[in-house]
Design an enzyme around this catalytic site. Structure first.
Site, PDB file in Angstrom:
ATOM      1  CE  LYS A  61      62.236  18.059  54.188  1.00 29.85           C
ATOM      2  NZ  LYS A  61      61.488  17.394  55.265  1.00 29.85           N
ATOM      3  CD  GLN A 105      61.058  13.802  55.811  1.00 22.67           C
ATOM      4  OE1 GLN A 105      61.669  14.832  56.088  1.00 22.67           O
ATOM      5  NE2 GLN A 105      59.989  13.796  55.035  1.00 22.67           N
ATOM      6  CG  ASP A 128      59.676  19.571  60.286  1.00 22.93           C
ATOM      7  OD1 ASP A 128      59.521  20.031  59.143  1.00 22.93           O
ATOM      8  OD2 ASP A 128      60.195  18.466  60.525  1.00 22.93           O
TER       9      ASP A 128
HETATM   10  N1  GUN Z   1      56.926  14.171  56.116  1.00 16.90           N
HETATM   11  C1  GUN Z   1      56.142  14.745  55.185  1.00 16.90           C
HETATM   12  N2  GUN Z   1      56.241  16.104  55.254  1.00 16.90           N
HETATM   13  C2  GUN Z   1      57.111  16.370  56.245  1.00 16.90           C
HETATM   14  C3  GUN Z   1      57.630  17.572  56.780  1.00 16.90           C
HETATM   15  O1  GUN Z   1      57.289  18.685  56.372  1.00 16.90           O
HETATM   16  N3  GUN Z   1      58.523  17.427  57.807  1.00 16.90           N
HETATM   17  C4  GUN Z   1      58.887  16.222  58.283  1.00 16.90           C
HETATM   18  N4  GUN Z   1      59.757  16.207  59.304  1.00 16.90           N
HETATM   19  N5  GUN Z   1      58.429  15.082  57.806  1.00 16.90           N
HETATM   20  C5  GUN Z   1      57.546  15.159  56.786  1.00 16.90           C
END
Ligand code: GUN
Length: 308
Positions: A61, A105, A128
Protein backbone atom coordinates in the site's frame (compact mmCIF):
# COMPACT_ATOMS: atom_id res chain seq x y z
CA UNK A 1 -1.06 -23.88 -15.09
CA UNK A 2 -2.92 -22.35 -18.01
CA UNK A 3 -1.12 -19.17 -18.82
CA UNK A 4 -2.61 -18.41 -22.22
CA UNK A 5 -4.72 -15.28 -22.11
CA UNK A 6 -7.27 -17.03 -24.26
CA UNK A 7 -8.03 -20.69 -23.72
CA UNK A 8 -11.17 -22.35 -25.08
CA UNK A 9 -12.74 -18.85 -25.28
CA UNK A 10 -11.75 -18.06 -21.72
CA UNK A 11 -10.29 -14.64 -21.01
CA UNK A 12 -8.10 -13.89 -18.04
CA UNK A 13 -9.21 -10.90 -15.94
CA UNK A 14 -5.81 -9.30 -15.62
CA UNK A 15 -5.56 -7.38 -12.34
CA UNK A 16 -2.16 -6.00 -13.27
CA UNK A 17 -3.37 -4.39 -16.46
CA UNK A 18 -6.61 -3.07 -14.94
CA UNK A 19 -4.97 -1.74 -11.77
CA UNK A 20 -2.09 -0.09 -13.70
CA UNK A 21 -4.61 1.85 -15.77
CA UNK A 22 -6.39 3.12 -12.65
CA UNK A 23 -3.08 3.98 -11.01
CA UNK A 24 -1.95 5.90 -14.10
CA UNK A 25 -5.14 7.98 -13.92
CA UNK A 26 -4.56 8.72 -10.22
CA UNK A 27 -0.91 9.59 -10.90
CA UNK A 28 -1.98 12.03 -13.60
CA UNK A 29 -4.53 13.64 -11.25
CA UNK A 30 -1.87 13.99 -8.55
CA UNK A 31 0.43 15.70 -11.07
CA UNK A 32 -2.38 18.14 -11.92
CA UNK A 33 -2.76 18.95 -8.20
CA UNK A 34 0.98 19.53 -7.97
CA UNK A 35 0.89 21.84 -11.01
CA UNK A 36 -1.66 23.91 -9.09
CA UNK A 37 0.55 24.00 -5.99
CA UNK A 38 -1.86 21.81 -4.05
CA UNK A 39 -0.63 19.12 -1.68
CA UNK A 40 -1.12 15.47 -2.73
CA UNK A 41 -3.55 13.08 -0.98
CA UNK A 42 -2.08 11.60 2.21
CA UNK A 43 -2.75 8.08 3.53
CA UNK A 44 -1.83 7.04 7.08
CA UNK A 45 -1.49 3.29 7.69
CA UNK A 46 -1.26 1.76 11.15
CA UNK A 47 0.39 -1.63 11.48
CA UNK A 48 0.42 -3.51 14.78
CA UNK A 49 2.66 -6.51 15.45
CA UNK A 50 4.55 -8.58 12.88
CA UNK A 51 2.01 -10.66 10.98
CA UNK A 52 3.80 -11.65 7.75
CA UNK A 53 0.81 -11.16 5.44
CA UNK A 54 -0.11 -7.81 7.03
CA UNK A 55 3.50 -6.61 6.67
CA UNK A 56 3.40 -7.47 2.96
CA UNK A 57 0.02 -5.82 2.34
CA UNK A 58 0.90 -2.61 4.17
CA UNK A 59 4.31 -2.39 2.46
CA UNK A 60 2.54 -2.71 -0.89
CA UNK A 61 0.00 0.00 0.00
CA UNK A 62 2.83 2.40 0.97
CA UNK A 63 4.85 1.56 -2.17
CA UNK A 64 1.83 2.15 -4.40
CA UNK A 65 1.18 5.52 -2.75
CA UNK A 66 4.69 6.66 -3.55
CA UNK A 67 4.47 5.34 -7.15
CA UNK A 68 1.52 7.62 -7.91
CA UNK A 69 2.76 10.63 -5.91
CA UNK A 70 0.56 10.29 -2.81
CA UNK A 71 2.04 11.06 0.55
CA UNK A 72 1.92 8.22 3.06
CA UNK A 73 2.78 7.64 6.69
CA UNK A 74 3.40 4.20 8.13
CA UNK A 75 2.81 4.08 11.87
CA UNK A 76 4.08 0.89 13.50
CA UNK A 77 3.28 -0.44 16.93
CA UNK A 78 4.39 -3.52 18.77
CA UNK A 79 1.66 -6.12 19.33
CA UNK A 80 1.69 -5.22 23.02
CA UNK A 81 0.23 -1.76 22.31
CA UNK A 82 -2.78 -1.05 24.53
CA UNK A 83 -6.22 -0.38 23.09
CA UNK A 84 -6.13 3.09 24.65
CA UNK A 85 -2.82 4.00 23.00
CA UNK A 86 -4.13 2.90 19.63
CA UNK A 87 -7.37 4.85 20.11
CA UNK A 88 -5.34 7.94 21.07
CA UNK A 89 -3.28 7.65 17.89
CA UNK A 90 -6.42 7.37 15.76
CA UNK A 91 -7.93 10.44 17.46
CA UNK A 92 -4.71 12.32 16.68
CA UNK A 93 -4.82 11.30 13.01
CA UNK A 94 -8.52 12.24 12.85
CA UNK A 95 -7.58 15.78 13.90
CA UNK A 96 -4.62 16.11 11.56
CA UNK A 97 -5.72 18.40 8.74
CA UNK A 98 -3.32 17.09 6.09
CA UNK A 99 -4.21 13.40 6.54
CA UNK A 100 -7.01 12.31 4.21
CA UNK A 101 -7.21 8.57 4.75
CA UNK A 102 -6.59 6.34 7.77
CA UNK A 103 -6.35 2.59 7.67
CA UNK A 104 -5.67 0.23 10.53
CA UNK A 105 -4.44 -3.06 9.12
CA UNK A 106 -6.42 -6.06 10.36
CA UNK A 107 -6.20 -8.44 12.14
CA UNK A 108 -5.39 -6.64 15.37
CA UNK A 109 -3.80 -8.21 18.46
CA UNK A 110 -6.41 -10.26 20.35
CA UNK A 111 -6.68 -7.89 23.35
CA UNK A 112 -7.87 -5.03 21.11
CA UNK A 113 -11.55 -4.71 20.20
CA UNK A 114 -11.62 -4.36 16.42
CA UNK A 115 -15.06 -2.71 16.34
CA UNK A 116 -14.00 -0.05 18.83
CA UNK A 117 -10.98 0.82 16.68
CA UNK A 118 -12.97 0.95 13.43
CA UNK A 119 -15.71 3.06 15.02
CA UNK A 120 -13.14 5.60 16.18
CA UNK A 121 -11.74 6.36 12.71
CA UNK A 122 -13.43 9.52 11.39
CA UNK A 123 -15.97 8.33 8.80
CA UNK A 124 -14.71 10.90 6.27
CA UNK A 125 -11.18 9.43 6.55
CA UNK A 126 -12.26 5.77 6.62
CA UNK A 127 -10.81 4.80 3.23
CA UNK A 128 -11.24 1.10 4.14
CA UNK A 129 -15.02 1.65 4.21
CA UNK A 130 -15.37 -0.34 7.43
CA UNK A 131 -17.02 2.33 9.61
CA UNK A 132 -20.73 1.66 10.36
CA UNK A 133 -21.68 5.05 8.84
CA UNK A 134 -20.01 4.08 5.56
CA UNK A 135 -21.54 0.58 5.59
CA UNK A 136 -24.95 2.22 6.21
CA UNK A 137 -24.45 4.53 3.24
CA UNK A 138 -23.45 1.56 1.09
CA UNK A 139 -26.67 -0.24 1.99
CA UNK A 140 -28.70 2.90 1.22
CA UNK A 141 -26.94 3.32 -2.13
CA UNK A 142 -25.42 6.66 -1.16
CA UNK A 143 -21.90 7.66 -2.28
CA UNK A 144 -19.38 6.35 0.24
CA UNK A 145 -16.06 4.58 0.64
CA UNK A 146 -16.53 1.01 -0.54
CA UNK A 147 -14.08 -1.39 1.07
CA UNK A 148 -11.12 -2.30 -1.10
CA UNK A 149 -11.93 -5.87 -2.13
CA UNK A 150 -15.59 -5.43 -3.16
CA UNK A 151 -14.70 -2.13 -4.82
CA UNK A 152 -11.78 -3.83 -6.58
CA UNK A 153 -14.17 -6.48 -7.94
CA UNK A 154 -16.55 -3.80 -9.27
CA UNK A 155 -13.63 -1.91 -10.86
CA UNK A 156 -12.50 -5.16 -12.50
CA UNK A 157 -16.00 -5.82 -13.92
CA UNK A 158 -16.04 -2.22 -15.14
CA UNK A 159 -12.60 -2.47 -16.77
CA UNK A 160 -13.68 -5.52 -18.78
CA UNK A 161 -17.22 -4.19 -19.26
CA UNK A 162 -18.79 -7.36 -17.89
CA UNK A 163 -22.58 -7.06 -17.79
CA UNK A 164 -24.13 -7.87 -14.40
CA UNK A 165 -27.69 -6.65 -15.00
CA UNK A 166 -30.18 -9.51 -14.76
CA UNK A 167 -27.39 -12.04 -14.14
CA UNK A 168 -27.37 -14.52 -11.28
CA UNK A 169 -24.39 -13.79 -9.04
CA UNK A 170 -23.56 -16.46 -6.48
CA UNK A 171 -21.16 -15.45 -3.71
CA UNK A 172 -19.48 -18.01 -1.47
CA UNK A 173 -18.53 -16.39 1.84
CA UNK A 174 -20.38 -13.79 3.92
CA UNK A 175 -17.55 -11.83 5.56
CA UNK A 176 -18.09 -8.20 6.49
CA UNK A 177 -15.23 -7.06 4.27
CA UNK A 178 -15.95 -9.07 1.11
CA UNK A 179 -18.99 -11.34 0.76
CA UNK A 180 -21.63 -9.16 2.38
CA UNK A 181 -20.65 -5.81 0.78
CA UNK A 182 -20.24 -7.32 -2.71
CA UNK A 183 -23.71 -8.89 -2.32
CA UNK A 184 -25.11 -5.40 -1.64
CA UNK A 185 -23.25 -3.80 -4.54
CA UNK A 186 -24.18 -6.44 -7.10
CA UNK A 187 -27.85 -6.32 -6.10
CA UNK A 188 -28.06 -2.50 -6.03
CA UNK A 189 -29.78 -0.48 -8.74
CA UNK A 190 -26.52 0.90 -10.16
CA UNK A 191 -24.10 0.24 -13.02
CA UNK A 192 -22.41 -3.10 -12.38
CA UNK A 193 -25.29 -3.95 -10.08
CA UNK A 194 -28.84 -5.14 -10.83
CA UNK A 195 -27.86 -8.79 -10.50
CA UNK A 196 -29.90 -11.38 -8.65
CA UNK A 197 -27.66 -12.35 -5.76
CA UNK A 198 -27.36 -15.52 -3.73
CA UNK A 199 -25.07 -15.25 -0.71
CA UNK A 200 -23.82 -18.67 0.38
CA UNK A 201 -22.01 -19.52 3.61
CA UNK A 202 -20.87 -22.40 5.79
CA UNK A 203 -24.47 -23.42 6.59
CA UNK A 204 -25.64 -23.48 2.98
CA UNK A 205 -26.85 -27.03 2.33
CA UNK A 206 -27.08 -27.13 -1.45
CA UNK A 207 -23.97 -25.14 -2.36
CA UNK A 208 -23.15 -27.01 -5.56
CA UNK A 209 -26.74 -26.76 -6.79
CA UNK A 210 -26.55 -22.98 -6.32
CA UNK A 211 -23.03 -22.44 -7.65
CA UNK A 212 -24.01 -24.32 -10.82
CA UNK A 213 -26.65 -21.64 -11.43
CA UNK A 214 -24.12 -18.80 -11.25
CA UNK A 215 -23.53 -16.58 -14.25
CA UNK A 216 -21.05 -14.81 -11.99
CA UNK A 217 -19.42 -16.87 -9.26
CA UNK A 218 -17.45 -15.12 -6.52
CA UNK A 219 -15.35 -17.29 -4.23
CA UNK A 220 -14.48 -15.47 -1.00
CA UNK A 221 -14.30 -18.09 1.73
CA UNK A 222 -10.54 -18.47 2.25
CA UNK A 223 -10.27 -22.19 1.46
CA UNK A 224 -7.60 -22.88 -1.18
CA UNK A 225 -8.87 -24.77 -4.23
CA UNK A 226 -12.41 -25.08 -2.81
CA UNK A 227 -14.24 -24.36 -6.08
CA UNK A 228 -13.85 -27.28 -8.47
CA UNK A 229 -14.94 -27.68 -12.11
CA UNK A 230 -18.08 -29.67 -11.19
CA UNK A 231 -19.37 -26.61 -9.26
CA UNK A 232 -19.14 -24.18 -12.19
CA UNK A 233 -21.57 -23.56 -15.06
CA UNK A 234 -20.20 -23.47 -18.60
CA UNK A 235 -19.18 -19.89 -19.60
CA UNK A 236 -19.53 -18.48 -16.08
CA UNK A 237 -17.50 -15.45 -14.95
CA UNK A 238 -15.40 -16.60 -11.99
CA UNK A 239 -13.90 -14.14 -9.51
CA UNK A 240 -11.44 -15.63 -7.03
CA UNK A 241 -10.92 -13.55 -3.90
CA UNK A 242 -8.86 -16.16 -2.01
CA UNK A 243 -5.27 -15.32 -1.06
CA UNK A 244 -4.13 -18.05 1.32
CA UNK A 245 -0.46 -18.70 2.00
CA UNK A 246 0.14 -22.43 1.49
CA UNK A 247 3.45 -23.93 2.61
CA UNK A 248 5.65 -25.01 -0.28
CA UNK A 249 9.28 -25.96 0.37
CA UNK A 250 10.10 -25.57 -3.34
CA UNK A 251 8.99 -21.90 -3.34
CA UNK A 252 11.56 -19.16 -2.65
CA UNK A 253 9.65 -17.76 0.32
CA UNK A 254 8.59 -21.19 1.59
CA UNK A 255 4.95 -20.61 0.63
CA UNK A 256 2.71 -20.00 -2.36
CA UNK A 257 -0.39 -17.85 -2.64
CA UNK A 258 -3.43 -19.98 -3.47
CA UNK A 259 -6.89 -18.86 -4.48
CA UNK A 260 -10.25 -20.38 -3.50
CA UNK A 261 -10.69 -21.71 -7.03
CA UNK A 262 -8.93 -24.72 -8.52
CA UNK A 263 -7.82 -22.62 -11.48
CA UNK A 264 -6.45 -25.34 -13.74
CA UNK A 265 -9.64 -27.37 -13.86
CA UNK A 266 -12.14 -24.48 -13.61
CA UNK A 267 -10.59 -22.03 -16.14
CA UNK A 268 -11.46 -23.97 -19.33
CA UNK A 269 -15.18 -23.88 -18.43
CA UNK A 270 -15.33 -20.12 -17.89
CA UNK A 271 -15.80 -17.05 -20.09
CA UNK A 272 -13.70 -14.89 -17.74
CA UNK A 273 -11.64 -15.81 -14.70
CA UNK A 274 -9.30 -13.99 -12.31
CA UNK A 275 -5.90 -15.58 -11.66
CA UNK A 276 -4.36 -15.74 -8.17
CA UNK A 277 -2.03 -13.99 -7.77
CA UNK A 278 -2.49 -11.21 -10.34
CA UNK A 279 -6.26 -10.79 -10.15
CA UNK A 280 -8.47 -9.22 -7.49
CA UNK A 281 -5.55 -8.65 -5.06
CA UNK A 282 -4.00 -5.96 -7.26
CA UNK A 283 -7.38 -4.29 -7.75
CA UNK A 284 -7.83 -3.86 -4.00
CA UNK A 285 -4.83 -1.51 -3.89
CA UNK A 286 -6.19 0.54 -6.80
CA UNK A 287 -9.54 0.72 -4.95
CA UNK A 288 -7.87 1.94 -1.75
CA UNK A 289 -5.94 4.62 -3.67
CA UNK A 290 -9.16 5.72 -5.40
CA UNK A 291 -10.87 6.02 -2.01
CA UNK A 292 -7.94 8.07 -0.71
CA UNK A 293 -8.19 10.48 -3.67
CA UNK A 294 -11.96 10.76 -3.08
CA UNK A 295 -11.41 11.45 0.63
CA UNK A 296 -8.94 14.20 -0.32
CA UNK A 297 -11.42 15.78 -2.77
CA UNK A 298 -14.31 15.66 -0.30
CA UNK A 299 -12.30 16.99 2.63
CA UNK A 300 -11.09 19.91 0.53
CA UNK A 301 -14.49 20.57 -1.05
CA UNK A 302 -13.01 19.92 -4.49
CA UNK A 303 -14.87 18.28 -7.35
CA UNK A 304 -13.45 16.50 -10.39
CA UNK A 305 -13.34 20.00 -11.99
CA UNK A 306 -10.10 20.59 -10.10
CA UNK A 307 -8.38 18.31 -12.64
CA UNK A 308 -9.48 20.36 -15.66
N1 GUN B 1 -6.80 -7.05 6.38
C1 GUN B 1 -7.16 -7.80 5.31
N2 GUN B 1 -7.74 -7.02 4.36
C2 GUN B 1 -7.74 -5.76 4.85
C3 GUN B 1 -8.19 -4.52 4.33
O1 GUN B 1 -8.74 -4.42 3.23
N3 GUN B 1 -8.00 -3.44 5.15
C4 GUN B 1 -7.43 -3.54 6.36
N4 GUN B 1 -7.32 -2.41 7.08
N5 GUN B 1 -7.00 -4.67 6.87
C5 GUN B 1 -7.15 -5.78 6.11
Amino acid sequence: MLVNKYFCGMQLLDGKQASEKLKEELKHKTQVLQSKNLRPPHLAAILTGHNGASETYVASKIKNCSEIGFQSSLIRFDETISEEELLDKIEELNQQETIDGILVQLPLPKHIAEAKIINTIAAEKDVDGFHPVNIGKLVQGEPTFISATPYGIILMLQHYNIETKGKHAVIIGRSNIVGRPISILLSSNKPYGNATVTLCHSNTHNLKELSLQADILIAALGKPGFVTADMVKEDAVVIDVGITRVEDATAKKGFRIKGDVNFDEVAPKTSFITPVPGGVGLMTIAALLTNTMNAYLMRNNFTEDIFK
